[in-house]
Design an enzyme around this catalytic site. Structure first.
Site, PDB file in Angstrom:
ATOM      1  N   GLY A  30       0.827  -1.196   0.108  1.00 46.45           N
ATOM      2  CA  GLY A  30      -0.022  -0.107  -0.056  1.00 46.45           C
ATOM      3  C   GLY A  30       0.810   1.161  -0.094  1.00 46.45           C
ATOM      4  O   GLY A  30       0.200   2.485   0.360  1.00 46.45           O
ATOM      5  N   THR A  32       1.773   3.140  -2.646  1.00 51.53           N
ATOM      6  CA  THR A  32       1.317   4.210  -3.448  1.00 51.53           C
ATOM      7  C   THR A  32       0.004   4.819  -3.029  1.00 51.53           C
ATOM      8  O   THR A  32      -0.548   5.625  -2.821  1.00 51.53           O
ATOM      9  CB  THR A  32       1.126   3.575  -4.681  1.00 51.53           C
ATOM     10  OG1 THR A  32       2.277   2.935  -5.138  1.00 51.53           O
ATOM     11  CG2 THR A  32       0.626   4.615  -5.652  1.00 51.53           C
ATOM     12  N   LYS A  53       9.404   9.347  -7.502  1.00 50.30           N
ATOM     13  CA  LYS A  53      10.015   7.923  -7.663  1.00 50.30           C
ATOM     14  C   LYS A  53      10.985   7.608  -8.237  1.00 50.30           C
ATOM     15  O   LYS A  53      10.977   7.992  -9.523  1.00 50.30           O
ATOM     16  CB  LYS A  53       8.686   6.932  -7.811  1.00 50.30           C
ATOM     17  CG  LYS A  53       9.207   5.271  -7.859  1.00 50.30           C
ATOM     18  CD  LYS A  53       7.709   4.711  -7.736  1.00 50.30           C
ATOM     19  CE  LYS A  53       8.043   3.236  -7.799  1.00 50.30           C
ATOM     20  NZ  LYS A  53       7.136   2.451  -6.816  1.00 50.30           N
ATOM     21  N   SER A  57       8.883  -0.379 -11.923  1.00 47.81           N
ATOM     22  CA  SER A  57       8.765  -1.554 -13.109  1.00 47.81           C
ATOM     23  C   SER A  57       7.047  -1.861 -13.074  1.00 47.81           C
ATOM     24  O   SER A  57       6.526  -1.616 -12.158  1.00 47.81           O
ATOM     25  CB  SER A  57       9.623  -2.618 -12.800  1.00 47.81           C
ATOM     26  OG  SER A  57       9.800  -2.906 -11.566  1.00 47.81           O
ATOM     27  N   GLY A 132       9.417   4.295  -2.400  1.00 46.13           N
ATOM     28  CA  GLY A 132      10.358   3.379  -2.676  1.00 46.13           C
ATOM     29  C   GLY A 132       9.899   2.272  -3.693  1.00 46.13           C
ATOM     30  O   GLY A 132       8.702   2.494  -4.257  1.00 46.13           O
TER      31      GLY A 132
END
Ligand code: ADP
Ligand code: MG
Length: 236
Positions: A30, A32, A53, A57, A132
């Site tokens: 969670g 984001t 960020k 990927s 991250g």
């Protein structure tokens, strides 16, 4: 306020840039979702908060363009005007660790670009929430040059926010993440519990939260439930 929280606060006040680095006990925990609520909360409180960020990927192909889903989500929820190129330094197509994506797709992460893009984000905004990739031991680049997520955390110099659930297994995942961060000399502002109550067992979740707090000495900054549209606490 305990000594550790005070030292995080002091380091944030003294550091060159204001902000937090949002990490989690793993992928899909969670980061984001919570970062979007954080950026929105700060902005609603009158602070010009932004998002950054380093490497994403698993981009989505939309109308012929590769979209960095995380940045796109935060931008939409928090109402940011920044472009994708300003929000994310490296966008990889395949949903694998950035180090593997870079080995397959090229364009490996350079810390100098991360630092430059982050500095640019800091000059556009008063406060930055950096997200991250994956969990705390995420390899970002692994060729003749090796970069891990903690190298990026150190480069940006922001105190960490740790996103975790309070589900079964969360004490282990949360305490290990925090111990690892501390072993690398990183400063941690506190813990944010996501999907609070999702297991349906509040007795267990509340005890898990107390244990995380007790074993780490960190503050629980917020408890966010499934589908919450607000962080439920003031800026910190
Ligand atoms: N509290 C929540 N309520 C509803 N959906 C959530 C919540 N937390 C996470 N999600 C959803 O779960 C998925 C994974 O969350 P995300 O924030 O993308 O994780 P991460 O960034 O750590 O990989 C996303 O689809 C996200 O919208
Ligand atoms: Mg994410």
């Amino acid at each position: 306020m305990c000594q550790k929280n005070l030292s995080s606060l002091v380091s944030n006040l003294l550091s060159k840039h204001k902000g937090y680095f949002v990490t989690a006990t793993g992928t899909d925990v969670g980061k984001t979702f919570i970062t979007a609520l954080l950026v929105k909360k700060w902005r609603d409180s009158g602070i010009d908060a932004g998002y950054y960020k380093a490497a994403l990927s698993g981009a989505e192909l939309r109308d012929g363009k590769w979209i960095a889903g995380d940045a796109d989500y935060v931008k939409r929820i928090a109402g940011l005007a920044d472009t994708q190129e300003q929000l994310v330094s490296y966008v990889y197509k395949e949903a694998v660790s950035p180090h593997l994506a870079a080995q397959k797709e090229g364009c490996p992460v350079e810390l100098s670009k991360v630092q430059a893009d982050f500095n640019a984000a800091c000059s556009r905004h008063e406060f930055i929430f950096a997200e991250g990739s994956g969990g705390i031991i995420c390899p970002i680049r692994y060729d003749h040059h090796k970069i891990f997520l903690v190298d990026i955390m150190k480069e940006l110099g922001l105190p960490l926010l740790i996103v975790t659930t309070a589900a079964l297994g969360s004490i282990n995942a949360c305490v290990l993440t925090i111990e690892y961060a501390r072993s690398r000399g990183l400063d941690i502002r506190g813990i944010i519990v996501n999907r609070y109550g999702c297991s349906g067992n509040f007795e267990m979740e509340d005890d898990n939260i107390r244990m995380m707090q007790d074993l780490t000495g960190l503050e629980i900054l917020a408890k966010v439930k499934e589908g919450d549209k607000d962080l439920g606490v003031d800026t910190f």
